[in-house]
Structure formats: C-alpha cells, structure tokens
Design a protein around this motif. Structure first.
Motif, PDB file in Angstrom:
ATOM      1  N   TRP A  72      -8.294 -63.518 -53.962  1.00  0.00           N
ATOM      2  CA  TRP A  72      -9.026 -62.288 -53.681  1.00  0.00           C
ATOM      3  C   TRP A  72     -10.520 -62.541 -53.832  1.00  0.00           C
ATOM      4  CZ3 TRP A  72      -7.712 -57.228 -52.466  1.00  0.00           C
ATOM      5  CH2 TRP A  72      -8.758 -56.321 -52.566  1.00  0.00           C
ATOM      6  N   GLU A  73     -10.826 -63.205 -54.908  1.00  0.00           N
ATOM      7  CA  GLU A  73     -12.230 -63.483 -55.183  1.00  0.00           C
ATOM      8  C   GLU A  73     -12.841 -64.331 -54.075  1.00  0.00           C
ATOM      9  OE1 GLU A  73     -12.683 -65.566 -58.776  1.00  0.00           O
ATOM     10  OE2 GLU A  73     -14.852 -65.238 -58.884  1.00  0.00           O
ATOM     11  N   LEU A  74     -12.110 -65.345 -53.664  1.00  0.00           N
ATOM     12  CA  LEU A  74     -12.618 -66.205 -52.599  1.00  0.00           C
ATOM     13  C   LEU A  74     -12.805 -65.423 -51.309  1.00  0.00           C
ATOM     14  CD1 LEU A  74     -10.545 -69.436 -53.221  1.00  0.00           C
ATOM     15  CD2 LEU A  74     -13.024 -69.204 -53.326  1.00  0.00           C
ATOM     16  N   ALA A  75     -11.849 -64.570 -51.032  1.00  0.00           N
ATOM     17  CA  ALA A  75     -11.929 -63.784 -49.808  1.00  0.00           C
ATOM     18  C   ALA A  75     -13.202 -62.957 -49.785  1.00  0.00           C
ATOM     19  CB  ALA A  75     -10.707 -62.879 -49.693  1.00  0.00           C
ATOM     20  N   ARG A  77     -15.942 -63.814 -50.582  1.00  0.00           N
ATOM     21  CA  ARG A  77     -17.079 -64.595 -50.100  1.00  0.00           C
ATOM     22  C   ARG A  77     -17.170 -64.601 -48.572  1.00  0.00           C
ATOM     23  NH1 ARG A  77     -17.153 -65.031 -55.065  1.00  0.00           N
ATOM     24  NH2 ARG A  77     -16.926 -66.917 -56.322  1.00  0.00           N
ATOM     25  N   SER A  78     -16.177 -64.000 -47.949  1.00  0.00           N
ATOM     26  CA  SER A  78     -16.170 -63.974 -46.491  1.00  0.00           C
ATOM     27  C   SER A  78     -17.198 -62.967 -45.997  1.00  0.00           C
ATOM     28  CB  SER A  78     -14.779 -63.581 -46.003  1.00  0.00           C
ATOM     29  OG  SER A  78     -14.830 -63.229 -44.654  1.00  0.00           O
TER      30      SER A  78
END
Lengths: 250, 250
Positions: A72-75, A77-78
């Motif tokens: 979720w956290e990485l997403a 960054r989108s």
DNA sequence: GAGAAGATTCCCGTTCATCGGGAACCTCGG
DNA sequence: CCGAGGTTCCCGATGAACGGGAATCTTCTC
C-alpha cells in the motif's frame, strides 16, 4: 514434467504469486498460492517466506498469508494515481453527498477500467466486496467514457475482441458499442442502464487534466429507474472542478 | 567486486529497487535506480524492464520510470488496510467537514505510524507532498496513541532506541515519553503541540475494532494555538462510529 | 480421540538462468 | 560539434534458485 509453458523470470513468478490474490480472495495459505500460481509447493513456500521478510506479504497468526501494508505504501508513491485521486477526492465527496449511492473514479489501465476510488453511503456496506476493482471498457459507463475519448488504436483493439455481456442489457455487438461511443462523444457523458447489473444505472463523465486530455472517468451508480439529469449536472461540475484543481499543482 | 554487504535474493533486490522510490522522488531513470539501489547499471536496466513488462513499474514517454498503477491495484487486495479505510472514510469526512485542516488515519507498521488516508481542505493543496507517509511513534500524536495502547514489547523496543526530535518540542527523553504515554492512557487521547512542526498541534484518539482492540489512530492537525476540546469530542465520536461500522462486516 | 487430509519445514544434488563487465549506440544540452 | 549520461546488446562463468521427496505439524471430520 509440470508444465511452465511460458518462460518464467524471477519477476514473472513474483507477479504470478501476487496475482493469486483477488478482491474476494485476500488471504490464503502458502500451498494454495502455489497451486494457483502453478508453482511447486516447496518453491511457493520459499518465495512466500522471502516476500514476508521483505514486507510485501504478511502472515496472520494462523500462518495464512495476505498482502502486506508495505505494498500500500509503495503504491502511494505512484505519482499519477495519487495526484489524480488527491485532486478528485474533495469533489467526489460533494457528488456523493448530493447524489448518494456510489461515486467512483476510474482510469484506463491495460485496456480495462481500473477504479481508484469508490465512495459509498455508510448504510450500503453490504456490497463493498461485490464491486470489483476493474470492469471491462464496453460494459461500464466509466469504461465507455474512457473508450470514447481514448485513442483509435484502443477502440479497435477493444472492439475486435470478444465483448462479454454481463447482463441482458450489456452491449455486446461491436456496431452497437460504436454507436454508443459516438453518442457519448456527442452528449459528453455515458449512461449505462443495467449493463453491469440489471437493477442499476451507471452514469459517467470524462475528467480532463490541465492540458484538457481525458485522464479519468467520474461516475455514479443509481437505481435503474432513477432520474439521471441531476447526477449528470453534478458530475460535470465536479469534473470541471477537478480539472481546475489539477491545474494548480506544479 | 562491487560490494553486496547484505546477502541478496531475487526478492531482496526487487524490494531495494522499489524502495528507491520515495514520496518525493516518484520518477527516475533506470540508471538512477541502479545507483540508488547499489546495482550495476546493466542489471538495473534488465530488472526494470522486466518489472515494466509485469506492470509493476511504468515508463513515461521519455523513458523515465515510475511506480505502476498495477501496484495500487494489488495494494487494494490488502484486506486489513482496505477494510479499515473503507469503514473509516465516511466518518473521517464528517470530522474533516467540522474541524477542518487535516484528518488522518494511521496504523502501526514496522514500529512506525503509517498513514493510510489523509483528508485535506482543497485550499491547502500546497503541503501534500511535504507530509510523509510515515512518522515515528514517539513524535506524532497518532504514534503516541498507537504506542500507548500497543503491547509492552513494542514500547520497550521504541523507548530503548534513539528518539530523534523533529522540533524543539518533540519529546526525546524516554522518561518523558513514558509519562506522556501514561497520560494518553489516562485521558484517552494524545495531544502533541508542535512535536512535528512548531506551528501545529496534532490530536489523536484510538480506533478500536469489534473486539475493542486498538487497531488504528484517528487524528487531526490544528494550528498550534487552536482550541482542542471540540476536536477531541468529534474524534471520539468518529472513532466510536468506526468501531460500530467495523462490527457490521462479516 | 483417532484418523485423514492438508500445510509446512528441511534437505540436497543438479542445472540453468542470472549476473555484470564491457563496448557500442543513442540522445540530449550547450 | 562535442561530451556526459542514459540505454541496449553480448556473452561466458558461477553460484543461487529449483523442486522432488520425506518427515513433522496442524486442522478438520466423524
């Protein structure tokens, strides 16, 4: 023996594993993952363990596996999705508060409509799971908008592939869809009565960015027999506000 | 030669690559990714290409790379976060409409406070980027709540590690934090005046699930000198509504 | 509580895909 | 026109991943 018809790289396998998770199937055992992804059990276990250590997956107390919060956290960054969502949210709330039912924001992703956000009335909690994260372009009001304002290649690609009907009302004939697209372009919004489920109507308008390219579709779901005019007006207003809001950033 | 101080599996490398993306750094070249992740350029290029094919990353027209929407979609399969967020959203909106400034939902993740959702007034668009996705537990009001109601192991772990101050007001002494935690437990909410930035105060309350375990913190950010009582009341009310709403599902 | 079905962990020899140095090529910007 | 940085292609050596199998643990079922 096994099979492995497609060549697999480390990345491939990873994606295959992640893809065994669906909106409805959010927890499963490592062995299940192996079965579903076509990987030998021992291999699946090894990789799952690695992914858990990396934080991309998480283990429940009972050893079962689910998608990790890290993802979720990485997403987050989108840039694209986030920026759009952030800009749209306040206005989606306004739509939601006035029109009720569901308010949705969708973008084009791999020839399908991908829903980034979906607001629902608190009372209609029942069907949260039922609503999928993706819908085919020809069947949903959002999809029709994205398709109508998308480029020609996309239209040809979609229209030349099988158009599976979801209900009796879904347009499944290329010519019919083509006519519908022309109508959408002409009137500036799409109305899809009963295409997804018999009892409801989807209404969608295009959302444009600061260069006035269509980047998303904003939609609401109403009961099949409801009046649509008010929703159309509200949606258009929100879409314009979003475009203006997008203009501010950077 | 190079180095590879930590042993790397395929998964490790993948995570290292994904981690080169930060909330502020959302697009970069493949070579940059290689540099930042400590991978040889050719290797970085190969893996990035694979990831792009898999849809986890995307290429801009100008070859630069950003996180793919696919990841967003996968994150959506994360049951916990999603369920909580979905349940909380309507009530967060109510808080936001009454209290203004920012309204945030945070959970415990790897000994930090991870913010799942953050509503802002449309006008305050400026600082969207500035606000990070994570904050340390001892410094944020949300973190203090999560810590205060978390288990003892967690508290010991956090209190025995360096407590970096973000401003002059941040509590950085273990004893002071311990006192603060006792206070939080006693009064049922955390007030953090100037801990994160000098000019603002964070106020957070615990959010409990149907088993009344604390699963998240709900918070607002106010100007430093603002009256806090009203916000505390609103937050508590919202937290209770969320708990009730969580009880309905499943 | 016994038995079965399934999930998980461990082990280990083989193999084959991954790795990364290097060089050529492309693309800017100055 | 030149140079810096980004990208692509090539290829041989190496060692990390692979997965079959068996033992162990867990979870149902009756």
């Amino acid at each position: 023996m096994a099979n492995s018809p497609t060549g697999d790289s480390a990345t491939d396998r990873l994606v295959r594993i992640l893809d065994t998770f669906t909106p409805t199937r959010t927890v499963q055992t490592a062995t299940e993952i192996g079965r579903r992804s076509g990987l030998p059990s021992s291999t699946a276990h090894r990789i799952v363990t690695e992914l858990v250590e990396a934080g991309l997956l998480e283990r429940d107390e009972d050893r079962r596996v689910r998608i990790g919060m890290r993802l979720w956290e990485l997403a987050t960054r989108s840039s694209h999705a986030l920026r759009l969502r952030q800009a749209a949210m306040p206005f989606m709330e306004r739509v939601q508060s006035r029109v009720r039912e569901h308010t949705q924001l969708a973008i084009l992703e791999q020839d399908e409509a991908l829903f980034l956000e979906r607001l629902s009335s608190p009372d209609s909690g029942a069907n949260i799971t039922r609503v999928a994260g993706r819908l085919p372009l020809h069947a949903s009001s959002s999809g029709l908008v994205l398709l109508a304002f998308g480029d020609v290649d996309l239209q040809e690609r979609v229209l030349s592939s099988p158009l599976a009907p979801l209900t009796r009302a879904t347009l499944s004939d290329p010519a019919a869809v083509r006519r519908k697209l022309a109508e959408v372009r002409a009137i500036g919004h799409a109305i899809a009565p009963g295409y997804i489920e018999e009892v409801s109507t989807g209404i969608a308008v295009p959302v444009r960015d600061e260069t006035s390219r269509v980047v998303a579709a904003l939609s609401v779901v109403l009961p099949r027999d409801a009046e649509t005019d008010f929703a159309v007006v509200e949606l258009h207003r929100a879409a314009q506000d979003i475009a203006r809001s997008l203009g501010f950033r950077h």
